[in-house]
Write a protein that holds these residues in place. Structure first.
Motif, PDB file in Angstrom:
ATOM      1  N   PHE A 106       0.836  -1.197   0.000  1.00 29.94           N
ATOM      2  CA  PHE A 106       0.000   0.000   0.000  1.00 29.94           C
ATOM      3  C   PHE A 106       0.877   1.256   0.000  1.00 29.94           C
ATOM      4  CE2 PHE A 106      -2.849   3.185   1.875  1.00 29.94           C
ATOM      5  CZ  PHE A 106      -4.038   2.941   1.218  1.00 29.94           C
ATOM      6  N   GLU A 107       1.929   1.231   0.802  1.00 30.07           N
ATOM      7  CA  GLU A 107       2.856   2.361   0.844  1.00 30.07           C
ATOM      8  C   GLU A 107       3.478   2.612  -0.527  1.00 30.07           C
ATOM      9  OE1 GLU A 107       6.269   3.704   3.928  1.00 30.07           O
ATOM     10  OE2 GLU A 107       6.655   1.790   2.935  1.00 30.07           O
ATOM     11  N   GLN A 108       3.825   1.553  -1.234  1.00 34.85           N
ATOM     12  CA  GLN A 108       4.400   1.718  -2.564  1.00 34.85           C
ATOM     13  C   GLN A 108       3.376   2.290  -3.540  1.00 34.85           C
ATOM     14  OE1 GLN A 108       6.085  -2.150  -3.489  1.00 34.85           O
ATOM     15  NE2 GLN A 108       7.902  -1.760  -2.237  1.00 34.85           N
ATOM     16  N   GLY A 109       2.105   1.974  -3.319  1.00 36.03           N
ATOM     17  CA  GLY A 109       1.063   2.606  -4.120  1.00 36.03           C
ATOM     18  C   GLY A 109       0.982   4.093  -3.867  1.00 36.03           C
ATOM     19  N   ILE A 110       1.067   4.484  -2.603  1.00 34.17           N
ATOM     20  CA  ILE A 110       1.083   5.904  -2.249  1.00 34.17           C
ATOM     21  C   ILE A 110       2.280   6.595  -2.883  1.00 34.17           C
ATOM     22  CG2 ILE A 110       1.510   7.485  -0.305  1.00 34.17           C
ATOM     23  CD1 ILE A 110      -0.255   5.689   1.387  1.00 34.17           C
ATOM     24  N   GLN A 111       3.437   5.930  -2.850  1.00 35.49           N
ATOM     25  CA  GLN A 111       4.668   6.525  -3.381  1.00 35.49           C
ATOM     26  C   GLN A 111       4.666   6.627  -4.898  1.00 35.49           C
ATOM     27  OE1 GLN A 111       7.262   3.801  -1.393  1.00 35.49           O
ATOM     28  NE2 GLN A 111       7.307   5.008   0.494  1.00 35.49           N
ATOM     29  N   SER A 112       3.802   5.858  -5.555  1.00 35.66           N
ATOM     30  CA  SER A 112       3.664   6.041  -6.998  1.00 35.66           C
ATOM     31  C   SER A 112       3.032   7.398  -7.303  1.00 35.66           C
ATOM     32  CB  SER A 112       2.829   4.907  -7.603  1.00 35.66           C
ATOM     33  OG  SER A 112       1.463   5.011  -7.218  1.00 35.66           O
ATOM     34  N   ILE A 113       2.264   7.928  -6.361  1.00 34.62           N
ATOM     35  CA  ILE A 113       1.624   9.239  -6.511  1.00 34.62           C
ATOM     36  C   ILE A 113       2.531  10.338  -5.978  1.00 34.62           C
ATOM     37  CG2 ILE A 113      -0.419  10.605  -5.936  1.00 34.62           C
ATOM     38  CD1 ILE A 113      -1.898   7.926  -5.437  1.00 34.62           C
ATOM     39  N   TYR A 114       3.014  10.149  -4.757  1.00 36.33           N
ATOM     40  CA  TYR A 114       3.917  11.110  -4.106  1.00 36.33           C
ATOM     41  C   TYR A 114       5.192  10.371  -3.697  1.00 36.33           C
ATOM     42  CZ  TYR A 114      -0.077  14.322  -3.728  1.00 36.33           C
ATOM     43  OH  TYR A 114      -1.147  15.150  -4.001  1.00 36.33           O
ATOM     44  N   PRO A 115       6.230  10.401  -4.530  1.00 38.00           N
ATOM     45  CA  PRO A 115       7.416   9.560  -4.303  1.00 38.00           C
ATOM     46  C   PRO A 115       8.131   9.807  -2.981  1.00 38.00           C
ATOM     47  CG  PRO A 115       7.399  10.409  -6.549  1.00 38.00           C
ATOM     48  CD  PRO A 115       6.312  11.127  -5.816  1.00 38.00           C
ATOM     49  N   SER A 116       7.968  10.960  -2.374  1.00 37.81           N
ATOM     50  CA  SER A 116       8.712  11.249  -1.145  1.00 37.81           C
ATOM     51  C   SER A 116       7.995  10.787   0.118  1.00 37.81           C
ATOM     52  CB  SER A 116       8.969  12.762  -1.031  1.00 37.81           C
ATOM     53  OG  SER A 116       7.751  13.475  -0.874  1.00 37.81           O
ATOM     54  N   LEU A 117       6.756  10.305  -0.015  1.00 39.70           N
ATOM     55  CA  LEU A 117       5.956   9.990   1.168  1.00 39.70           C
ATOM     56  C   LEU A 117       6.315   8.640   1.778  1.00 39.70           C
ATOM     57  CD1 LEU A 117       2.251  11.067   0.589  1.00 39.70           C
ATOM     58  CD2 LEU A 117       3.922  12.055   2.134  1.00 39.70           C
ATOM     59  N   SER A 118       6.206   8.566   3.090  1.00 34.19           N
ATOM     60  CA  SER A 118       6.273   7.306   3.812  1.00 34.19           C
ATOM     61  C   SER A 118       4.928   7.056   4.472  1.00 34.19           C
ATOM     62  CB  SER A 118       7.364   7.356   4.881  1.00 34.19           C
ATOM     63  OG  SER A 118       8.621   7.620   4.321  1.00 34.19           O
ATOM     64  N   MET A 119       4.653   5.794   4.753  1.00 33.25           N
ATOM     65  CA  MET A 119       3.427   5.445   5.464  1.00 33.25           C
ATOM     66  C   MET A 119       3.550   5.855   6.932  1.00 33.25           C
ATOM     67  SD  MET A 119       0.420   3.959   5.523  1.00 33.25           S
ATOM     68  CE  MET A 119       0.306   2.839   4.129  1.00 33.25           C
ATOM     69  N   PRO A 120       2.698   6.713   7.441  1.00 30.42           N
ATOM     70  CA  PRO A 120       2.763   7.051   8.868  1.00 30.42           C
ATOM     71  C   PRO A 120       2.176   5.926   9.709  1.00 30.42           C
ATOM     72  CG  PRO A 120       0.911   8.168   7.865  1.00 30.42           C
ATOM     73  CD  PRO A 120       1.635   7.464   6.739  1.00 30.42           C
ATOM     74  N   TYR A 121       2.490   5.950  10.971  1.00 32.43           N
ATOM     75  CA  TYR A 121       1.858   5.020  11.905  1.00 32.43           C
ATOM     76  C   TYR A 121       1.138   5.818  12.978  1.00 32.43           C
ATOM     77  CZ  TYR A 121       5.937   5.968  14.919  1.00 32.43           C
ATOM     78  OH  TYR A 121       6.899   6.576  15.689  1.00 32.43           O
ATOM     79  N   TRP A 122       0.164   5.179  13.596  1.00 31.99           N
ATOM     80  CA  TRP A 122      -0.619   5.796  14.671  1.00 31.99           C
ATOM     81  C   TRP A 122      -0.288   5.072  15.969  1.00 31.99           C
ATOM     82  CZ3 TRP A 122      -6.387   4.258  15.501  1.00 31.99           C
ATOM     83  CH2 TRP A 122      -6.879   4.869  16.660  1.00 31.99           C
ATOM     84  N   ASP A 123       0.427   5.735  16.862  1.00 28.77           N
ATOM     85  CA  ASP A 123       0.779   5.142  18.140  1.00 28.77           C
ATOM     86  C   ASP A 123      -0.398   5.284  19.096  1.00 28.77           C
ATOM     87  OD1 ASP A 123       1.854   4.117  20.404  1.00 28.77           O
ATOM     88  OD2 ASP A 123       3.498   5.557  20.600  1.00 28.77           O
ATOM     89  N   PHE A 124      -1.303   4.315  19.026  1.00 30.07           N
ATOM     90  CA  PHE A 124      -2.526   4.384  19.825  1.00 30.07           C
ATOM     91  C   PHE A 124      -2.265   4.146  21.301  1.00 30.07           C
ATOM     92  CE2 PHE A 124      -2.154   0.233  17.691  1.00 30.07           C
ATOM     93  CZ  PHE A 124      -1.952  -0.595  18.795  1.00 30.07           C
ATOM     94  N   THR A 125      -1.022   3.777  21.687  1.00 27.33           N
ATOM     95  CA  THR A 125      -0.746   3.673  23.121  1.00 27.33           C
ATOM     96  C   THR A 125      -0.850   5.038  23.795  1.00 27.33           C
ATOM     97  OG1 THR A 125       1.666   3.942  22.901  1.00 27.33           O
ATOM     98  CG2 THR A 125       0.781   1.702  22.729  1.00 27.33           C
ATOM     99  N   MET A 126      -0.743   6.095  23.016  1.00 29.12           N
ATOM    100  CA  MET A 126      -0.927   7.432  23.615  1.00 29.12           C
ATOM    101  C   MET A 126      -2.393   7.659  23.973  1.00 29.12           C
ATOM    102  SD  MET A 126       1.790  10.001  21.792  1.00 29.12           S
ATOM    103  CE  MET A 126       1.405   9.702  20.067  1.00 29.12           C
ATOM    104  N   GLU A 127      -3.301   7.209  23.102  1.00 27.71           N
ATOM    105  CA  GLU A 127      -4.724   7.306  23.446  1.00 27.71           C
ATOM    106  C   GLU A 127      -5.016   6.440  24.675  1.00 27.71           C
ATOM    107  OE1 GLU A 127      -4.654   9.486  19.915  1.00 27.71           O
ATOM    108  OE2 GLU A 127      -3.742   7.530  20.280  1.00 27.71           O
ATOM    109  N   SER A 128      -4.391   5.269  24.723  1.00 25.04           N
ATOM    110  CA  SER A 128      -4.594   4.389  25.861  1.00 25.04           C
ATOM    111  C   SER A 128      -4.098   5.017  27.156  1.00 25.04           C
ATOM    112  CB  SER A 128      -3.867   3.057  25.626  1.00 25.04           C
ATOM    113  OG  SER A 128      -3.999   2.192  26.727  1.00 25.04           O
ATOM    114  N   THR A 129      -3.005   5.761  27.065  1.00 22.86           N
ATOM    115  CA  THR A 129      -2.393   6.354  28.258  1.00 22.86           C
ATOM    116  C   THR A 129      -3.139   7.589  28.738  1.00 22.86           C
ATOM    117  OG1 THR A 129      -0.207   5.536  27.625  1.00 22.86           O
ATOM    118  CG2 THR A 129      -0.275   7.373  29.187  1.00 22.86           C
ATOM    119  N   PHE A 130      -3.535   8.435  27.818  1.00 21.45           N
ATOM    120  CA  PHE A 130      -4.050   9.752  28.201  1.00 21.45           C
ATOM    121  C   PHE A 130      -5.572   9.871  28.155  1.00 21.45           C
ATOM    122  CE2 PHE A 130       0.293  10.563  26.535  1.00 21.45           C
ATOM    123  CZ  PHE A 130       0.858  10.990  27.727  1.00 21.45           C
TER     124      PHE A 130
END
Length: 570
Positions: free
Chosen positions: A189-213
């Motif tokens: 999926f990330e490589q599909g995104i990069q076919s559109i915007y070559p400089s992009l990386s797939m972000p991640y969501w650290d949901f442990t912050m929602e769990s903590t706060f």
């Protein structure tokens, strides 16, 4: 002299070296070194990278060469690397017409995945735009514009449905194949995104912050669910679909029978046991009639994962507790009679625990052939007239409720309770034989418990997209599994002396053994061959140059504040 990533030609200027940084890493460098990524020099592709001479002579002249091509002159220059992997950089110093020093380094160029809240506004906007494009531009059309790496959202929905929504077994979940399949799917999926915007990386969501706060009742108020980001986590309408913001009315493919061999009775691209006709992505904060009392898993589950001593136990943790409960808590469920049939006096922990289990256990009844769905329903058929169900009244198979529940394997894993809300402790005697009459109950009471349990599982109800086999239709799916992968990277970069990486080849469902093939090819090479789990396991090693990405950090300061030692050394 050769030293790691650097080849240094003797110099009259002591310590000539090179530093590299971009707008991100100037202030927050990628973590490298002991028990982290092993490269001294790191850059990102298609991103303006500043290369700067360290300990330079103000009176000298400097020339920069990358992969044999002159890039510029001066004590610093900006370049854009376009090749992932090793890149050779040579810095030459001249003074008074003579070469006085030079330094040659090997730069590891990789995409860097970052927590979505730490992205620049521009990069995050591009990411969301790419998702929107992939949601509306079909694969063939997109490949004509952006190349062969482009694939549409519906392509990924169908792949996930094929491997998680078949009747024989779940080829991607409930086994170690979950990790390799979902990490590889995210990379594709990330490589599909990069076919559109070559400089992009797939972000991640650290949901442990929602769990903590946050707590179970307010974590959906997190800023990630703003209209311009993921959209509301609990839409307040009968369709349970997001109606405002960036992902308003995200479509679920209808009339999909010519596109996919697996659809629901309405022809919607959804799990076949989820007979929801809604033509949009769905979410709900309730689960089978009750406000969901869970929140994303957090630091404790991550800490436990880091302490696992085998790959098999680590993969199980990544697939379960460390996975975050995000699928259920975002997807939810509705249109089920469970809550309506429970006496108010019995609503307690056991009632809610079972509510969390209904979807998975109903699915097992469907896989065993007891729950049946109509072949087809027109889109104007009321959902009440187009349900998947096990009709005990018309069942002619001759088996009692407890025999069916035992055969399917439900009694071995269910948490159910009696009319007073007391959990049933065991359904089996010491020899593993199912109790016809449960200990402490009469024969009549036991029959009632078994019959009622089967009845509660007989209809799956409607299930939010994130909680079923086309969960990839929800934006939260794509930022979820990078979080799991980041933890896996951290584990694998640590000491392995007390970590057994053996992958047991005994799973009964294809897709979870090391020699089983997965539906991915050409994501690490151009050999046009599908990868086995074992090959994916090796190619996904975080210290391998062939892997195109890395993560920005392995810091969980909020977990440390809670008292968890988040080191990968133990």
């Amino acid at each position: 002299a050769v030293g790691g990533d650097v080849l240094v030609v003797p110099s009259t200027v002591d310590g000539l070296d090179i530093s590299l940084y971009n707008d991100y890493t100037k202030t927050t460098p990628v973590q490298t070194g002991d028990n982290a990524y092993p490269w001294s020099y790191v850059a990102e592709p298609y991103v303006a990278t500043t290369m700067e001479a360290q300990n330079a002579d103000s009176e000298a002249w400097y020339k920069w060469t990358v992969e044999g091509h002159t890039q510029g002159y001066g004590q610093s220059i900006d370049v854009a690397f376009t090749s992932v992997g090793w890149n050779n950089v040579l810095l030459t110093e001249k003074k008074n017409g003579k070469v006085t020093s030079s330094v040659a380094i090997k730069v590891m160029v990789k995409y860097v995945r970052r927590e979505i809240r730490s992205m620049t506004d521009l990069d995050r906007e591009r990411f969301f735009q790419a998702i929107s494009i992939m949601s509306v531009v079909p694969t063939e059309t997109g490949q004509g514009i952006w190349g062969s790496k482009y694939k549409s959202k519906d392509y990924f929905n169908r792949v996930h449905l094929y491997y998680g929504g078949t009747a024989d077994c779940d080829h991607w979940h409930q086994g170690a194949g979950f990790v390799t399949s979902h990490v590889a799917l995210t990379l594709e999926f990330e490589q599909g995104i990069q076919s559109i915007y070559p400089s992009l990386s797939m972000p991640y969501w650290d949901f442990t912050m929602e769990s903590t706060f946050y707590g179970a009742n307010d974590w959906r108020d997190s800023s990630v669910f703003a209209e311009s980001w993921f959209g509301t986590a609990s839409p307040d309408n009968d369709l349970h679909t997001v109606t405002t913001g960036r992902f308003a009315f995200t479509t679920a493919m209808t009339d999909a029978r010519d596109f996919s061999a697996i659809v629901n009775s309405y022809g919607v691209l959804r799990a076949p046991w989820n007979n929801d006709p809604t033509p949009f992505m769905t979410r709900h904060d309730h689960v089978y009639g009750y406000m969901n009392n869970m929140k994303p898993s957090g630091c404790k589950e991550y800490y436990i994962a880091l302490r696992k001593s085998t790959w098999m136990s680590m993969s199980k943790q990544l697939n379960s507790a460390a996975h975050g409960h995000i699928h259920e808590t975002v997807g939810g469920s509705w249109n089920h009679y469970y809550a309506d049939r429970i006496k108010s006096t019995t609503v307690g922990p056991a009632v809610l625990t079972f509510a969390h289990e209904i979807q998975a256990l109903s699915k097992e009844l469907w896989r065993a052939g007891y729950i049946a769905c109509p072949d087809t329903c027109s889109m104007d058929t009321a959902w009440e007239d187009c349900q998947c169900e096990f009709d005990a009244g018309s069942y002619k198979g001759g088996k009692t409720s407890y025999e069916i529940l035992d055969e399917v394997g439900i009694l071995a894993q269910v948490d159910y309770y009696d009319e007073e809300g007391h959990k049933i402790n065991s359904y089996y005697d010491a020899n593993g034989t199912v109790y016809y009459t449960l200990p402490g109950y009469t024969e009549e009471a036991s029959k009632h418990i078994y019959d009622e349990l089967l009845e509660m599982l007989a209809v799956p109800g409607h299930i939010g997209d994130m909680f079923q086999a086309t969960s990839s239709n929800d934006i939260t799916f794509w930022v979820l599994h990078g979080t799991v992968d980041r933890l896996w990277h951290y584990k694998r970069l640590g000491p392995t002396d007390n970590y057994d990486e053996t992958w047991d080849p005994y799973h009964t469902c294809y897709g979870h053994n090391p020699s089983n093939f997965q539906p991915f090819k050409n994501i690490f090479d151009s050999n046009d061959n599908y990868y086995t789990n074992a090959e994916l396991y090796e190619n996904l090693r975080p210290d391998k140059p062939v892997l195109q990405y890395m993560y920005d950090s392995f810091d969980w300061p909020h977990c440390e504040l809670l008292g968890y030692d988040m080191s990968n050394e133990w």
